[in-house]
Design a protein around this motif. Structure first.
Motif, PDB file in Angstrom:
ATOM      1  N   PHE A   4       0.497  -0.992  -0.280  1.00 27.20           N
ATOM      2  CA  PHE A   4       0.463   0.291  -0.166  1.00 27.20           C
ATOM      3  C   PHE A   4       0.743   0.775  -0.136  1.00 27.20           C
ATOM      4  CE2 PHE A   4      -2.554  -3.475   1.726  1.00 27.20           C
ATOM      5  CZ  PHE A   4      -3.906  -3.171   0.968  1.00 27.20           C
ATOM      6  N   ALA A   7       0.420   0.424   5.704  1.00 26.36           N
ATOM      7  CA  ALA A   7      -0.833   0.339   6.522  1.00 26.36           C
ATOM      8  C   ALA A   7       0.284  -0.918   7.026  1.00 26.36           C
ATOM      9  CB  ALA A   7      -1.892  -0.816   4.821  1.00 26.36           C
ATOM     10  N   PRO A  37       0.433  -1.031  13.472  1.00 29.33           N
ATOM     11  CA  PRO A  37       1.069  -0.612  14.733  1.00 29.33           C
ATOM     12  C   PRO A  37       0.915  -1.175  16.159  1.00 29.33           C
ATOM     13  CG  PRO A  37      -1.442   1.092  14.747  1.00 29.33           C
ATOM     14  CD  PRO A  37      -1.197  -0.705  13.237  1.00 29.33           C
ATOM     15  N   HIS A  38       0.680  -1.844  16.074  1.00 33.46           N
ATOM     16  CA  HIS A  38       0.905  -3.193  17.397  1.00 33.46           C
ATOM     17  C   HIS A  38       1.465  -3.653  17.823  1.00 33.46           C
ATOM     18  CE1 HIS A  38      -2.901  -5.111  15.240  1.00 33.46           C
ATOM     19  NE2 HIS A  38      -1.603  -5.393  16.293  1.00 33.46           N
ATOM     20  N   PRO A  57      -6.938   4.586   8.422  1.00 34.23           N
ATOM     21  CA  PRO A  57      -6.678   4.732   7.863  1.00 34.23           C
ATOM     22  C   PRO A  57      -7.374   3.134   6.987  1.00 34.23           C
ATOM     23  CG  PRO A  57      -4.603   4.768   8.224  1.00 34.23           C
ATOM     24  CD  PRO A  57      -5.533   4.182  10.085  1.00 34.23           C
ATOM     25  N   ARG A  58      -8.282   3.515   5.908  1.00 32.08           N
ATOM     26  CA  ARG A  58      -8.965   2.597   4.876  1.00 32.08           C
ATOM     27  C   ARG A  58      -7.461   1.484   4.279  1.00 32.08           C
ATOM     28  NH1 ARG A  58     -11.391   2.828  -0.810  1.00 32.08           N
ATOM     29  NH2 ARG A  58      -9.340   3.570  -1.504  1.00 32.08           N
ATOM     30  N   SER A  59      -6.598   1.710   4.461  1.00 30.76           N
ATOM     31  CA  SER A  59      -5.430   0.256   3.904  1.00 30.76           C
ATOM     32  C   SER A  59      -5.122  -0.381   5.118  1.00 30.76           C
ATOM     33  CB  SER A  59      -4.206   1.134   3.810  1.00 30.76           C
ATOM     34  OG  SER A  59      -3.496   2.089   4.719  1.00 30.76           O
ATOM     35  N   VAL A  60      -5.542  -0.121   5.977  1.00 25.30           N
ATOM     36  CA  VAL A  60      -5.495  -0.819   6.904  1.00 25.30           C
ATOM     37  C   VAL A  60      -6.385  -2.201   7.079  1.00 25.30           C
ATOM     38  CG1 VAL A  60      -5.244  -1.394   9.788  1.00 25.30           C
ATOM     39  CG2 VAL A  60      -3.899   0.390   8.509  1.00 25.30           C
ATOM     40  N   GLU A  81      -8.023  -3.020   4.693  1.00 29.43           N
ATOM     41  CA  GLU A  81      -7.731  -3.966   2.944  1.00 29.43           C
ATOM     42  C   GLU A  81      -6.611  -5.015   2.982  1.00 29.43           C
ATOM     43  OE1 GLU A  81      -9.003  -0.398  -0.286  1.00 29.43           O
ATOM     44  OE2 GLU A  81      -7.672  -0.387   0.629  1.00 29.43           O
ATOM     45  N   PHE A  82      -5.493  -3.739   3.865  1.00 31.98           N
ATOM     46  CA  PHE A  82      -4.790  -5.293   4.581  1.00 31.98           C
ATOM     47  C   PHE A  82      -4.729  -6.061   4.596  1.00 31.98           C
ATOM     48  CE2 PHE A  82      -2.273  -6.801   7.867  1.00 31.98           C
ATOM     49  CZ  PHE A  82      -0.842  -8.107   6.531  1.00 31.98           C
ATOM     50  N   GLN A  99     -11.345 -12.828  12.569  1.00 31.59           N
ATOM     51  CA  GLN A  99      -9.920 -11.549  12.528  1.00 31.59           C
ATOM     52  C   GLN A  99      -9.594 -10.188  12.579  1.00 31.59           C
ATOM     53  OE1 GLN A  99      -8.250 -15.051  10.008  1.00 31.59           O
ATOM     54  NE2 GLN A  99      -7.370 -16.150  11.645  1.00 31.59           N
ATOM     55  N   LEU A 150      -7.923  -9.082  15.068  1.00 30.59           N
ATOM     56  CA  LEU A 150      -6.754  -9.103  14.815  1.00 30.59           C
ATOM     57  C   LEU A 150      -5.865  -8.031  14.387  1.00 30.59           C
ATOM     58  CD1 LEU A 150      -5.667 -13.079  13.807  1.00 30.59           C
ATOM     59  CD2 LEU A 150      -5.628 -11.663  15.832  1.00 30.59           C
ATOM     60  N   VAL A 151      -6.904  -7.413  13.405  1.00 31.67           N
ATOM     61  CA  VAL A 151      -6.598  -5.720  12.747  1.00 31.67           C
ATOM     62  C   VAL A 151      -7.448  -4.982  13.135  1.00 31.67           C
ATOM     63  CG1 VAL A 151      -6.424  -4.902  10.681  1.00 31.67           C
ATOM     64  CG2 VAL A 151      -5.987  -7.264  10.091  1.00 31.67           C
ATOM     65  N   PRO A 160      -6.706  -4.048  17.698  1.00 36.88           N
ATOM     66  CA  PRO A 160      -5.323  -3.834  17.670  1.00 36.88           C
ATOM     67  C   PRO A 160      -5.102  -2.494  18.004  1.00 36.88           C
ATOM     68  CG  PRO A 160      -5.881  -5.837  17.097  1.00 36.88           C
ATOM     69  CD  PRO A 160      -6.947  -5.023  17.199  1.00 36.88           C
ATOM     70  N   ALA A 161      -5.037  -2.245  16.421  1.00 35.27           N
ATOM     71  CA  ALA A 161      -4.707  -1.050  15.338  1.00 35.27           C
ATOM     72  C   ALA A 161      -4.562   0.139  15.857  1.00 35.27           C
ATOM     73  CB  ALA A 161      -4.900  -0.916  14.298  1.00 35.27           C
ATOM     74  N   ARG A 201      -6.328   0.491  18.896  1.00 35.78           N
ATOM     75  CA  ARG A 201      -6.109   0.650  20.238  1.00 35.78           C
ATOM     76  C   ARG A 201      -5.381   2.012  21.493  1.00 35.78           C
ATOM     77  NH1 ARG A 201      -1.235   0.465  19.037  1.00 35.78           N
ATOM     78  NH2 ARG A 201       0.568  -0.105  20.558  1.00 35.78           N
ATOM     79  N   PRO A 244       5.259   1.033  23.372  1.00 28.61           N
ATOM     80  CA  PRO A 244       6.253  -0.463  24.026  1.00 28.61           C
ATOM     81  C   PRO A 244       7.190  -0.736  23.432  1.00 28.61           C
ATOM     82  CG  PRO A 244       4.825  -1.030  21.813  1.00 28.61           C
ATOM     83  CD  PRO A 244       4.518   0.449  22.159  1.00 28.61           C
TER      84      PRO A 244
END
Ligand SMILES: Nc1ncnc2c1ncn2[C@@H]1O[C@H](COP(=O)(O)OP(=O)(O)O)[C@@H](O)[C@H]1O
Ligand SMILES: [Mg+2]
Lengths: 339, 670
Positions: free
Chosen positions: A116, A120, A123-124, B247-250, B252-253, B263, B267-268, B271-272, B274, B345
Motif C-alpha cells: 500500500f 498500512a 502499529p501494535h 486508515p482505509r488501507s489497514v 484493506e490489508f 480476524q 486481529l487487525v 488492536p490497530a 488501541r 511498547p
C-alpha cells in the motif's frame, strides 16, 4: 523479460466500477457507456470505465495515470476489494466474482498479496509481527511463521530491526516491511499501489532498484500502480495508461514513446529521456546489410551503445541474444533520439 | 477538499438576518403580553385537566416486566436474576480478594474463612504496576495513597469501591467495544443509536437506579449493572470513532491477507485502534468511579456508602475522610490508566527468556507471595490493627465544628446575600413566567439559530414537560442550572484570561482544573454541605465548582489558538494591549469559548442531578425520591425531562457556535 507468448494469468474484461447507490441498475439502464452527466444526475461517480487488459505470467505490468484516473480503483477491482459494477476479472481463468467468500479468502491467502501507498503496517506489532502476520492469519504456528518472516526481513535488508515498531522506522524502512510482509506467503500475483510515492526522491530510486533486484530473484507476476511516468518506464515490461477511468493505451514503454495513442500520452512521453528507454531493436533498420563488425545487442538501451555507435563508421550489425543478425544501426538513426 | 471550502459552507435552512430580528421581537412581544394574563389562564399555568399522567402506567408496566412478564415459559425476572448472578461472580471474586475475603458456611462446623490479600501485598502490586507503566513517582504516590487507606481505617471500603470499578470497567468497556464495532459495521444502526446514546449520557443517574432495583434487587449487583449500563455509550462511541479513524488501507490489508471477518476485527482493526480505545477506557474508568460512588444509594457499599452514612448522621469529618479517599482513588486511577493508555511498547529482543517476557505478572505474583509470607508473622502487615487506626473522622469532625463556630457569621452573610439578591429573584422569575411564553421564546430562538427542525425539538421537549405535569419542577432545575452556568462562565472566563497573562498562572490553573475534572461529582457535595448546610445555595456552589473547569480551559485554549499572524497584524496596526484582547483575541476565540460554555452547561446538568442529595427541589428531586418509592415511571420521566433540557441546550449552543464561527470565518472548533 517474460516470453512473448507466456500464458495470461490475470485478465480484466470490460471492467466497470461505479460508486454510489444503485450503480448496477444505472449501468443496465443507461446503456453500455453512460456519460458523466447521466451518472452525476444519479449521484454516481465512475471510478473505472470499460477497462480491459491482460497480464502475463512473470511480467511487470504497470498501470499509470494522473491522480484520480482510476488506477487504485482498478487495482482494487482485481483483488476483489471492490465488487465490480460490470465486466469480469479472471485470475488463472477463474472469475473472482464467482468465488465463494471462503474461496476468495483462500485465494488471498495463497495467490495474491498487496503493498500500500501508506504502508498500512499494524502499529501494535513489531516488524517481525507484521511480516509474520499473513501466516498467522492462516494459522501457521509461531516458529514456522517467524522463520519465514525472518527470511523475508533479511531479503529486504532489515535484519536487526525485527523488534522495532513501525513508528520507529523511516518511511523507506516501513515500506520495506510492507514489501517483506506481502512476500511471506509467496504469492503468485503481487499488487503494489503506488508503493514508493510517499517516499523522498532519492529513497524512491533506491527502492526502485531494490524492487528490480527482488523481481530478478523472485520472478513474480506484478501489477504496479504509479502516477510517475519515469518510474513506470523504468520498471515496466508493459504498461497501461489510464485517463478518467479508461485505459487509453497498453504497450511496452517503447511503443508508448514511439507511437503515443493521443495527446494525453504524448504529454507524458515528451520529457522522457528517450535514449534511456528505447532499445536498439525498436529503432534499427530491419534486414539491412552491416558494413562493419562492431555488433550491438538488440535488447540494449540506446544510451548503453551510443558511444560505440557514434564512434563507429557505417552500419553496425544488430544481434539478438542467440547471436542471429536482426538488422543494422547507423549513427544517423541514433541522432534523432539523442538530442 | 480544501480547509477553506469545508468551513465556509453556508449553514443551510437558516433564515436571513432581518427576518430573525422580526421573529425575535414578535416572540418577545407575545410572551410579554402573555405575562399580563392572570394565573388562571391555561397559557400561564398548565391546567390540571391538560396534564397526562404517564408516570403511573409506566411504573406499572415496568413492575409487570420485572415481576410477571414471561417470554414463553421463561420469566423475564429469572433472566435478569441469572444475568445478575453471572455478573456478580467475578465481582464477588475480586471483592473477596481485595476487600473482605471468602467465607464458607458449613453445616455442623464454624464457618470457614479465607482472608483477603494482605494490604501490603495489594499495595505492592499496584506500586509495581504504576512503576512499570508510568514512573517511580506515580509508584510512590500510589503506595502512599494505599498505605493511607490502611492507616486511616478506610481499607475495606476503598477496596470494595476499587473492585466495583474494575469489574464495571472490564464488562462495560468490553460491551461498549462490541457495541461500537457493531455500529462501525452497520452505519444505519450507528445512526439509530446516536440519539439513544445522547439520552443515556444525559439521563440522570438516579433514573437508572430504579429499574436496576426492580430487575436486580437492592444491592451491589444492581449498582454494578447501573455502572455498566452507564459506561456503555461512551465506550461504544469512542470505539466507533476510533475504528472510523483508521486508515482505509489497514482494513484493506487485512482483507488481502485473507483475514476472516473475526480476524479482521479482533486481529487487525481493534488492536490497530488501541491507543484511542485505551484513552476511551480512561474516560470510562473515571465515569464508572463517579457512578459507583453514587450507586451506594442502592446498596453498593464502599466509600460512597461511607460518605452517605456519615452525611446522614452529620458526621462531617468522617464524610470528609471518605471523600478524600475517593479523591485519591480517582487521581490514582486516572493517572495510572492514562499512563497505561499512552505507554509505548519498549522493544524487547524476541528471543528473550520466558521469565523476561512475563516479568510483570511474575513480579506481581512474587510480591504477593512475599507479602503473604510476611503477614503470617506480622499480622499488622495483613490487616492494619484496629487500635492503630488513626481516625481522620474524629479530628475532622472537630475541625468542621471549629470552622462552623468561628466563621459562622461570615458564611451566613455570604449565603444569605447570594440567596436574597441572586437566587431568589431568578427563581421567582422562572416560576412566574407563563409556560406558553417560555415555549414561544424557545421556539423563536431555535428557529433563528438552526431553522425549524431545531425549533421543533425545543418546543416538543418543553411542551412535553408541561403536559406531563413537570413544568414547575423543571423550572426549579433550570433556574439553578442557568444561574450556576452564568456565574461559572464569568469566573471561569476571567480565570482563563488571567491564565494567559503568565505561564506560571497557567500552570497552576491547569493543574487545578485537572484535579477538578478528575473528581467524581459526589465529592463536591461534601465541602459545600459542611460549609453551607443544605438547600439551593450549597447546590449552586457545587455546580459552579464542578462546571468551571471547561470554562477556564477553553477560554485559555481559545485565546492561545488565535492565529499569530492576526495578532501580529493587529499589533502592527497599533492596537493597545486591551484593544488587542477585546477587539481581536476575544472575538476570534469566541467559538472556542462557546464550546467551553456548551461543556459547562452539560456538566452543570450532570452535577444538578446529584445535588438532589443536598435538598434541591427540581426534577432531580423527583428522580431521587423515585428510588425510595420504587416509582420507576416517575423517575424515568423526570430524568428524561432533565436529559431533554440538556439536549436542547446542547443543540442550541452548537447551532449558535456554527453561526458565529461562520460569521467570523474561523473553523468550528471541535
Ligand atoms: N470509495 C469511493 N467512493 C466514491 N468515489 C471513489 C471511491 N474511491 C475512488 N473514488 C473516485 O474514483 C475516481 C478514481 O479514484 P482512484 O482510483 O483512487 O484514482 P487514482 O488511484 O488513480 O488516483 C476518483 O474520482 C475518486 O474520487
Ligand atoms: Mg491511488
Amino acid at each position: 523479460m517474460p516470453d512473448k507468448d507466456a500464458e495470461t494469468i490475470l485478465e480484466c474484461d470490460a471492467v466497470w466500477k461505479i460508486f454510489g447507490d444503485g450503480a448496477a441498475s444505472a449501468l443496465r439502464n443507461l446503456g453500455p457507456d453512460p456519460s458523466d452527466d447521466d451518472l452525476k444526475n444519479r449521484k454516481l461517480i465512475a471510478g473505472v470505465r470499460h477497462a480491459s487488459l491482460k497480464v502475463k505470467k512473470g511480467e511487470i505490468f504497470i498501470i499509470m495515470g494522473l491522480s484520480g484516473s482510476g488506477k487504485s480503483t482498478l487495482l482494487r477491482c482485481m483483488t476483489g476489494l471492490h465488487d465490480l459494477t460490470g465486466g469480469r476479472v479472471l485470475i488463472d481463468g477463474v472469475n473472482i466474482a464467482d468465488l465463494s467468500d471462503r474461496d476468495l479468502v483462500e485465494l488471498r491467502r495463497r495467490k495474491i498479496s498487496m503493498v500500500f501507498q501508506d504502508f498500512a503496517l499494524l502499529p501494535h506489532l513489531t516488524v517481525l509481527g507484521n511480516v509474520a502476520f499473513p501466516l498467522r492469519v492462516q494459522g501457521a504456528d509461531r516458529r514456522t511463521r517467524e522463520e519465514a518472516a525472518r527470511k523475508m526481513i533479511a531479503l529486504v535488508g532489515l535484519e536487526g530491526r525485527e523488534t522495532y515498531y513501525p513508528d520507529e522506522l523511516s518511511g523507506g524502512q516501513q515500506q520495506r516491511v510492507g514489501i517483506a510482509r506481502s512476500l511471506t506467503t509467496q504469492p503468485e500475483v503481487w499488487f503494489l499501489d503506488e508503493p514508493f510515492s510517499a517516499l523522498d526522491p532519492l529513497i524512491r530510486q533506491d527502492m526502485q532498484s531494490e524492487f528490480l533486484r527482488l523481481q530478478g530473484l523472485l520472478k513474480k507476476t506484478i501489477v504496479f500502480v504509479t502516477h510517475d511516468f519515469d518510474e513506470a518506464v523504468r520498471l515496466a515490461d508493459r504498461m497501461a495508461v489510464m485517463k478518467d477511468g479508461r485505459v487509453v493505451q497498453i504497450g511496452k514503454p517503447e511503443e508508448l514513446i514511439l507511437d503515443p495513442a493521443d495527446d494525453y500520452v504524448t504529454k507524458f512521453t515528451r520529457d522522457i529521456p528517450k535514449e534511456k528507454v528505447l532499445r536498439v531493436r525498436s529503432i534499427m533498420t530491419a534486414g539491412g546489410t552491416p558494413t562493419n563488425d562492431m555488433a550491438v545487442p538488440a535488447e540494449a538501451r540506446l544510451v548503453e551503445v551510443a558511444a560505440d555507435v557514434i564512434a563507429g563508421e557505417g552500419h553496425h550489425p544488430v544481434l539478438d541474444a542467440s547471436g542471429a543478425l536482426l538488422g543494422t544501426l547507423h549513427r544517423r538513426d541514433l541522432a534523432a533520439y539523442l538530442i | 477538499m480544501t480547509a477553506l471550502a469545508r468551513y465556509t459552507v453556508a449553514v443551510p435552512g437558516v433564515p436571513s438576518l432581518r427576518l430573525h430580528h422580526l421573529a425575535l421581537i414578535l416572540a418577545l412581544a407575545a410572551s410579554w403580553a402573555l405575562a399580563f394574563l392572570d394565573r388562571g389562564n391555561p397559557l400561564v399555568v398548565v391546567p390540571q385537566g391538560w396534564i397526562f399522567d404517564l408516570a403511573t402506567p409506566l411504573t406499572d408496566a415496568m413492575k409487570y416486566l420485572a415481576r410477571e412478564f414471561q417470554i414463553g415459559p421463561v420469566r423475564f425476572s429469572s433472566i435478569t436474576r441469572s444475568v445478575g448472578w453471572l455478573i456478580s461472580q467475578p465481582f464477588e471474586l475480586l471483592a473477596g480478594l481485595l476487600a473482605d475475603g471468602f467465607t464458607f458456611y458449613r453445616q455442623d462446623a464454624p464457618p470457614f474463612h479465607i482472608p483477603a490479600l494482605p494490604w501490603i501485598g495489594t499495595t505492592g502490586v499496584f506500586c509495581l504496576v504504576a512503576w512499570w507503566y508510568a514512573s517511580s513517582r506515580l509508584a510512590l504516590w500510589t503506595g502512599l495513597c494505599f498505605a493511607a487507606f490502611a492507616v486511616f481505617g478506610l481499607w475495606e471500603s476503598a477496596m470494595l469501591t476499587l473492585a466495583s470499578v474494575i469489574i464495571a470497567v472490564i464488562l462495560g468497556g468490553f460491551g461498549g467495544v462490541v457495541l461500537g464495532i457493531w455500529g462501525y459495521r452497520k452505519p444505519w444502526l450507528n445512526a439509530a443509536l446516536q440519539p439513544l446514546y445522547d439520552t443515556m449520557q444525559t439521563l440522570p443517574l438516579f433514573s437508572y437506579l430504579v429499574p436496576m432495583i426492580l430487575f436486580f434487587g437492592f444491592g451491589p449487583v444492581a449498582a454494578l449493572m447501573a455502572t455498566i449500563v452507564f459506561a456503555l455509550p461512551p465506550m461504544a462511541r469512542v470505539t466507533t470513532e476510533a475504528l472510523h479513524a483508521l486508515p482505509r488501507s489497514v482494513s484493506e490489508f487485512g482483507e488481502i491477507a485473507g483475514c476472516s471477518p473475526f480476524q479482521l476485527t479482533w486481529l487487525v482493526r481493534v488492536p490497530a485502534a488501541r491507543n484511542k480505545l485505551l484513552l476511551g477506557v480512561n474516560q470510562v474508568i473515571m465515569l464508572s468511579l463517579a457512578v459507583v460512588i453514587v450507586a451506594s444509594l442502592i446498596g453498593a457499599g464502599g466509600l460512597g456508602g461511607d460518605v452517605l452514612k456519615a452525611l446522614k448522621s452529620m458526621r462531617m469529618g468522617d464524610a470528609m475522610a471518605s471523600g478524600l479517599a475517593i479523591t485519591l482513588i480517582a487521581i490514582t486511577l486516572d493517572r495510572l490508566s492514562y499512563a497505561i493508555a499512552t505507554k509505548r511498547p519498549a522493544h524487547t529482543a524476541t528471543d528473550q527468556p520466558w521469565i523476561a517476557r512475563h516479568a510483570l505478572p511474575l513480579g506481581c505474583a512474587a510480591i504477593l507471595a512475599v507479602a503473604i509470607l510476611i503477614s503470617v508473622f506480622v499480622p499488622a502487615m495483613h490487616q492494619w490493627p484496629d487500635e492503630l487506626v488513626i481516625s481522620l473522622g474524629r479530628f475532622g469532625n472537630g475541625a468542621v465544628q471549629w470552622i462552623g463556630a468561628t466563621f459562622d457569621t461570615q458564611i451566613d452573610a455570604v449565603r444569605d446575600t447570594a440567596i436574597v439578591y441572586l437566587l431568589k429573584p431568578v427563581k421567582i422569575f422562572f416560576l412566574t413566567v407563563p409556560w406558553a411564553s417560555f415555549v414561544i421564546v424557545i421556539g423563536a430562538l431555535g428557529w433563528i439559530l438552526g431553522g425549524w427542525r431545531l425549533a421543533m425539538l425545543g418546543i416538543a421537549i418543553f411542551v412535553a414537560i408541561a403536559l406531563l405535569g413537570y413544568w414547575k419542577k423543571a423550572m426549579m432545575s433550570l433556574y439553578l442550572v442557568s444561574m450556576s452556568v452564568v456565574v461559572a462562565m464569568i469566573i471561569g472566563t476571567l480565570l482563563g484570561l488571567w491564565a494567559r497573562l503568565s505561564d506560571r498562572a497557567e500552570r497552576v490553573l491547569i493543574a487545578f482544573v485537572d484535579v477538578l475534572q478528575t473528581l467524581p461529582t459526589f465529592v463536591y457535595l461534601i465541602p459545600v454541605v459542611m460549609l453551607f448546610s443544605i438547600g439551593d445555595f450549597p447546590a449552586f456552589v457545587a455546580i459552579i465548582l464542578y462546571g468551571i473547569a471547561p470554562a477556564i480551559r477553553y477560554t485559555s485554549a481559545g485565546i492561545r489558538g488565535v492565529r499569530l499572524n492576526l495578532v501580529e497584524g493587529a499589533i502592527m496596526s497599533g492596537c493597545s494591549r486591551l484593544q488587542l484582547l477585546t477587539q481581536v483575541k476575544l472575538p476570534l476565540a469566541l467559538p472556542t469559548i462557546l464550546l467551553g460554555l456548551n461543556q459547562v452547561v452539560m456538566m452543570s446538568f450532570g452535577m444538578l442531578v446529584i445535588t438532589a442529595l443536598v435538598g434541591t427541589r427540581g426534577l432531580e428531586e423527583t428522580t431521587l425520591v423515585a428510588i425510595a418509592r420504587v416509582a420507576a415511571g416517575d423517575g424515568l420521566l423526570a430524568g428524561l425531562g432533565i436529559a431533554g433540557m440538556a439536549i436542547v441546550f446542547d443543540r442550541y449552543l452548537k447551532a449558535l457556535n456554527r453561526k458565529i464561527a461562520f460569521h467570523l470565518g474561523v473553523p468550528i472548533p471541535r
